[in-house]
Scaffold this motif. Structure first.
Motif, mmCIF file in Angstrom:
data_model
loop_
_atom_site.group_PDB
_atom_site.id
_atom_site.type_symbol
_atom_site.label_atom_id
_atom_site.label_comp_id
_atom_site.label_asym_id
_atom_site.label_seq_id
_atom_site.Cartn_x
_atom_site.Cartn_y
_atom_site.Cartn_z
ATOM 1 N N ASN A 155 5.435 9.799 -6.860
ATOM 2 C CA ASN A 155 4.216 9.534 -6.086
ATOM 3 C C ASN A 155 3.713 8.115 -6.316
ATOM 4 O O ASN A 155 3.240 7.455 -5.376
ATOM 5 C CB ASN A 155 3.136 10.554 -6.405
ATOM 6 C CG ASN A 155 3.410 11.897 -5.755
ATOM 7 O OD1 ASN A 155 4.099 11.982 -4.745
ATOM 8 N ND2 ASN A 155 2.879 12.951 -6.349
ATOM 9 N N ALA A 156 3.818 7.617 -7.534
ATOM 10 C CA ALA A 156 3.396 6.247 -7.823
ATOM 11 C C ALA A 156 4.298 5.245 -7.097
ATOM 12 O O ALA A 156 3.819 4.242 -6.555
ATOM 13 C CB ALA A 156 3.416 5.989 -9.324
ATOM 14 N N ALA A 157 5.600 5.518 -7.054
ATOM 15 C CA ALA A 157 6.532 4.626 -6.356
ATOM 16 C C ALA A 157 6.242 4.606 -4.856
ATOM 17 O O ALA A 157 6.233 3.548 -4.224
ATOM 18 C CB ALA A 157 7.981 5.054 -6.615
ATOM 19 N N ALA B 224 11.204 3.483 -4.791
ATOM 20 C CA ALA B 224 11.102 3.942 -3.405
ATOM 21 C C ALA B 224 11.359 2.778 -2.453
ATOM 22 O O ALA B 224 10.982 1.634 -2.731
ATOM 23 C CB ALA B 224 9.717 4.530 -3.141
ATOM 24 N N VAL B 225 12.015 3.093 -1.335
ATOM 25 C CA VAL B 225 12.286 2.105 -0.288
ATOM 26 C C VAL B 225 11.853 2.677 1.050
ATOM 27 O O VAL B 225 11.603 3.880 1.178
ATOM 28 C CB VAL B 225 13.782 1.712 -0.252
ATOM 29 C CG1 VAL B 225 14.191 1.008 -1.528
ATOM 30 C CG2 VAL B 225 14.661 2.926 -0.009
ATOM 31 N N VAL C 89 9.983 -2.698 -1.773
ATOM 32 C CA VAL C 89 10.321 -1.681 -2.777
ATOM 33 C C VAL C 89 9.045 -1.262 -3.491
ATOM 34 O O VAL C 89 8.159 -2.074 -3.728
ATOM 35 C CB VAL C 89 11.321 -2.261 -3.801
ATOM 36 C CG1 VAL C 89 11.566 -1.297 -4.943
ATOM 37 C CG2 VAL C 89 12.627 -2.624 -3.128
ATOM 38 N N GLY C 90 8.958 0.018 -3.810
ATOM 39 C CA GLY C 90 7.851 0.518 -4.619
ATOM 40 C C GLY C 90 8.406 1.087 -5.909
ATOM 41 O O GLY C 90 9.479 1.686 -5.935
ATOM 42 N N THR C 91 7.675 0.896 -6.997
ATOM 43 C CA THR C 91 8.125 1.436 -8.280
ATOM 44 C C THR C 91 7.030 2.291 -8.889
ATOM 45 O O THR C 91 5.841 2.043 -8.684
ATOM 46 C CB THR C 91 8.498 0.305 -9.267
ATOM 47 O OG1 THR C 91 7.370 -0.543 -9.438
ATOM 48 C CG2 THR C 91 9.679 -0.506 -8.758
ATOM 49 N N LEU D 169 4.973 1.427 -2.665
ATOM 50 C CA LEU D 169 5.672 1.017 -1.447
ATOM 51 C C LEU D 169 4.694 0.923 -0.276
ATOM 52 O O LEU D 169 4.687 -0.057 0.465
ATOM 53 C CB LEU D 169 6.796 2.006 -1.124
ATOM 54 C CG LEU D 169 7.565 1.751 0.168
ATOM 55 C CD1 LEU D 169 8.326 0.435 0.098
ATOM 56 C CD2 LEU D 169 8.515 2.910 0.439
ATOM 57 N N GLN D 170 3.844 1.920 -0.132
ATOM 58 C CA GLN D 170 2.877 1.938 0.965
ATOM 59 C C GLN D 170 1.886 0.785 0.844
ATOM 60 O O GLN D 170 1.590 0.108 1.831
ATOM 61 C CB GLN D 170 2.139 3.263 0.997
ATOM 62 C CG GLN D 170 1.149 3.370 2.147
ATOM 63 C CD GLN D 170 0.427 4.699 2.152
ATOM 64 O OE1 GLN D 170 0.380 5.409 1.160
ATOM 65 N NE2 GLN D 170 -0.145 5.040 3.294
#
Length: 142
Positions: free
Chosen positions: A84-86, A52-53, A38-40, A90-91
């Protein structure tokens, strides 16, 4: 209980391949498939939050009611920043997990396994040729 007889001797090398891949997966963090990465991302002093997933989708976007006072263009900009930050988070998390796998070591292990399998196959082939020659000689003796 003993497994089935493997006259080719190739079962061992194949098991070695599976084990090597398992070790590589464990070295990569053994990511449990029930817990995907997961990205936040956060913007507007925490009033805009994005999650983001994989494979790069926004799962959740939260707006604090006070963020609506920013106005349309400013709110859109803050949402863009959070999203974009999320996605970047995630990346980077996915790349960090992938970077933990020592592909060179895995490649070396697989080359060793392949060489062993080739030797086993050569022995099997030689045994079959020898058996065929013996059968041919016996048939000629009759």
């Amino acid at each position: 209980m003993a497994g089935p007889i493997d006259p080719s001797g190739l079962g061992g090398p194949l098991a070695d391949v599976v084990a090597a891949l398992g070790r590589a997966r464990a070295a990569a963090g053994g990511q449990d498939e029930s817990e995907p990465p997961v990205g936040t991302g956060v913007a507007a002093d925490g009033r805009v939050r994005a999650r983001a997933v994989r494979p790069g989708r926004i799962e959740n976007l939260e707006l604090d009611p006070s963020a609506l006072r920013l106005g349309g263009a400013a709110l859109a900009h803050e949402i863009e920043i959070a999203v974009n930050a999320a996605l970047a988070d995630l990346q980077s998390g996915a790349m960090a997990a992938a970077g933990q796998t020592d592909l060179g070591a895995l490649s070396d292990q697989l080359k060793d396994i392949q060489a062993g399998a080739e030797r086993q196959f050569a022995r099997l082939t030689a045994s079959l040729v020898e058996a065929q020659e013996q059968l041919t000689r016996r048939a000629g003796d009759r």
